[in-house]
Design an enzyme around this catalytic site. Structure first.
Site, PDB file in Angstrom:
ATOM      1  N   ARG A   1       0.893  -1.431  -0.353  1.00 18.01           N
ATOM      2  CA  ARG A   1       0.076  -0.232   0.097  1.00 18.01           C
ATOM      3  C   ARG A   1       0.811   1.389  -0.327  1.00 18.01           C
ATOM      4  NH1 ARG A   1      -2.763  -3.919   2.096  1.00 18.01           N
ATOM      5  NH2 ARG A   1      -4.988  -4.217   2.215  1.00 18.01           N
TER       6      ARG A   1
ATOM      7  N   HIS B   1      -1.134  -2.461  -4.804  1.00 19.21           N
ATOM      8  CA  HIS B   1      -0.475  -3.613  -6.023  1.00 19.21           C
ATOM      9  C   HIS B   1      -0.100  -3.266  -6.878  1.00 19.21           C
ATOM     10  CE1 HIS B   1      -0.066  -6.289  -2.411  1.00 19.21           C
ATOM     11  NE2 HIS B   1      -1.744  -7.369  -2.303  1.00 19.21           N
TER      12      HIS B   1
ATOM     13  N   HIS C   1       2.790 -13.280  -5.049  1.00 16.20           N
ATOM     14  CA  HIS C   1       1.313 -12.868  -3.967  1.00 16.20           C
ATOM     15  C   HIS C   1       0.699 -14.301  -4.534  1.00 16.20           C
ATOM     16  CE1 HIS C   1      -2.228 -11.712  -1.940  1.00 16.20           C
ATOM     17  NE2 HIS C   1      -1.526 -10.539  -1.722  1.00 16.20           N
TER      18      HIS C   1
ATOM     19  N   ASP D   1      -2.027  -9.787   8.625  1.00 17.85           N
ATOM     20  CA  ASP D   1      -1.860  -8.358   7.135  1.00 17.85           C
ATOM     21  C   ASP D   1      -1.320  -7.674   7.580  1.00 17.85           C
ATOM     22  OD1 ASP D   1      -1.820  -8.015   4.722  1.00 17.85           O
ATOM     23  OD2 ASP D   1      -4.250  -7.357   4.192  1.00 17.85           O
TER      24      ASP D   1
ATOM     25  N   GLU E   1       4.657 -12.831   1.407  1.00 14.47           N
ATOM     26  CA  GLU E   1       4.750 -11.908  -0.004  1.00 14.47           C
ATOM     27  C   GLU E   1       6.475 -11.705   0.334  1.00 14.47           C
ATOM     28  OE1 GLU E   1       1.705  -8.979  -0.074  1.00 14.47           O
ATOM     29  OE2 GLU E   1       0.533 -10.537   0.669  1.00 14.47           O
TER      30      GLU E   1
END
Length: 384
Positions: free
Chosen positions: A89, A118, A214, A286, A349
Site C-alpha cells: 500500500r 499493488h 502473491h 495482514d 509476500e
C-alpha cells in the site's frame, strides 16, 4: 534406482488456457522437473495457477490456492500473480520524489482510509507478460545478465532446472508512476522441488519499485479447508505496526509479547482472534515482518508446515515479508481442486515494507537510471 541416479530431463509444456475479454489468447506454461513437481504459469500476470509437489504420502499435491479459470482470475485479482510496480500500500495514493508530488489512483480503502494497492487499478498482475521457456545450454534465448547468472560461481539455474523467462515493459506514467520500467523475472523449478524467483528491473527515470509474488499457500492441498491450522515460524524479531488503513505507522516494533511473535512456531489460528488492535485492523494477519537477516543477503525468512508435516521454507534477500492470513478470500471461490473460502490459503509476500516511499526511515524502494533492482526469493520444499 533412486532419484539422484535417474536425473530426468526437465520439461516445459505449452498450451492454450483461455482468452481475455478482447479476444487475446492466454497461454499456460507447465514446468516439470520429472520428479513429481509441476509449476503452472500463465502469461497473464505471470500467474502461478498450480504448484504440485509430492505430499508426505508420496501423492501429488497442489499447494497453491487461486481461481480455476481465466474468468475467475479476472474477477479475483492477486492470486499467484506478480505484483508491481509497487506492491503493498501507498497511503492516499500520494508520494513525493525529488521534490515533485505524484498522485496515484486509489483502489483500496481498509478502515475507510484510501490507498494505492499493488501497483494500481491495472498493475503488473493485470498485464500480459512475454514468456519464454529455456534450459541450461539455451541461454541465448534470454538477456546477457541471465546467461551470466547461469555461469556464475554460484549459478542461479543449472542444467537440471526448468526455467521460464518473463518480461514486461511499463511505460512512463503507467498508473501514475514516473519513468519507464523494464521488468524481467525468471521462474526456476529445480529437481529439489524449489521454486526460485529472480527479479531484474531497470528504469529510465527515478521511480519506486517494490515487486513481489502473491502466491497463497495451503500445504494440505488447495481447497482442503482453511490454512489456519498451519504452523508458522518467522525469523523476524520486529514488525511494522499499522493504522486502521493498514498503513505502517513508521515504528519497527518488537514482536515479543505480541500475537506477532513467530520466532518460535505457532499455528496461525492460535492468536488470530486475539484482543489486539493490530489483529482487528488486519482481520487476522495482514502485516509486514522485518526480517532478521541483512537486506541483500539470501536468508531463511520463514517456515510454514501443514498438520501432516509438509514444510515450505521461504528464503529471500528482501528486508520484509508480508503475512496475510487470507480472511478476504471469497467464500466459494472455485479453484482447480474445488471451492475454497476465507483463510483458504496464506500469503507470504517477500518485499520491502508497505508505504516505504513515504517513510524515509524504511529501506528505500527508489530505483534510478543506471541502477538495477536484483532480488531472489525461493520457496523450498526440503526432503525429509
Amino acid at each position: 534406482m533412486d532419484e539422484e541416479t535417474l536425473k530426468p530431463d526437465p520439461i516445459v509444456e505449452v498450451e492454450q488456457f483461455g482468452k481475455l475479454p478482447d479476444g487475446t489468447t492466454v497461454l499456460k506454461y507447465t514446468l516439470k522437473n520429472g520428479l513429481g513437481a509441476e509449476l503452472e504459469v500463465l502469461e497473464y500476470g505471470g500467474t502461478v495457477r498450480r504448484f504440485v509437489v509430492p505430499g508426505p504420502d508420496g501423492k501429488p499435491r497442489n499447494v497453491i490456492v487461486g481461481p480455476d479459470t481465466m474468468e475467475g482470475i479476472l474477477k479475483d485479482a492477486y492470486f499467484g500473480q506478480l505484483i508491481g510496480r509497487v506492491g503493498n500500500r501507498i497511503a492516499y495514493g500520494r508520494f513525493t520524489l525529488d521534490g515533485k508530488d505524484y498522485e496515484l489512483a486509489t483502489n483500496n480503502a481498509p478502515g475507510g482510509i484510501p490507498c494505492a494497492l499493488h501497483g494500481g487499478e491495472v498493475g503488473f498482475n493485470a498485464k500480459m507478460w512475454k514468456l519464454k521457456a529455456f534450459f541450461k545450454g539455451t541461454e541465448t534465448l534470454v538477456p546477457e545478465w541471465a546467461r551470466t547468472a547461469a555461469n556464475a560461481d554460484s549459478p542461479l539455474f543449472g542444467e537440471d532446472d526448468a526455467c521460464l523467462f518473463l518480461e514486461l515493459d511499463s511505460p512512463d506514467g503507467d498508473q501514475g508512476y514516473p519513468g519507464a520500467v523494464h521488468a524481467e523475472v525468471i521462474y526456476v523449478l529445480t529437481p529439489e522441488n524449489t521454486w526460485r524467483i529472480i527479479y531484474h528491473i531497470t528504469a529510465d527515470a527515478p521511480t519506486p519499485v517494490n515487486m513481489t509474488q502473491h502466491a497463497y499457500w495451503n500445504l494440505k492441498g488447495c481447497a482442503q479447508g482453511d490454512a489456519m491450522d498451519h504452523t508458522l515460524q518467522v525469523n523476524a524479531s520486529r514488525y511494522t505496526p499499522v493504522n486502521a488503513g493498514l498503513i505502517p505507522t513508521g515504528e519497527l516494533a518488537p514482536v515479543a509479547g505480541t500475537p506477532f511473535d513467530f520466532t518460535t512456531p505457532h499455528t496461525l489460528a492460535e492468536r488470530a482472534n486475539a484482543d489486539d488492535d493490530q489483529i482487528r485492523y488486519g482481520a487476522g494477519y495482514d502485516h509486514n515482518f522485518v526480517l532478521d537477516h541483512p537486506e541483500g543477503v539470501l536468508g531463511h525468512a520463514a517456515t510454514l508446515t501443514s498438520p501432516d508435516g509438509l514444510s515450505l521454507e521461504v528464503w529471500t534477500d528482501q528486508p520484509g515479508m508480508q503475512v496475510y492470513s487470507g480472511f478476504y478470500i471469497p467464500e466459494g471461490m472455485q479453484t482447480p481442486e474445488g471451492p475454497t473460502g476465507p483463510c483458504g490459503g496464506v500469503a507470504l509476500e517477500t518485499q520491502h515494507f508497505a508505504d516505504s516511499v513515504n517513510h524515509p526511515e524504511f529501506p528505500s524502494i527508489i530505483l534510478r537510471p543506471g541502477e538495477t533492482f536484483r532480488s531472489i526469493t525461493e520457496f523450498r520444499f526440503p526432503k525429509r
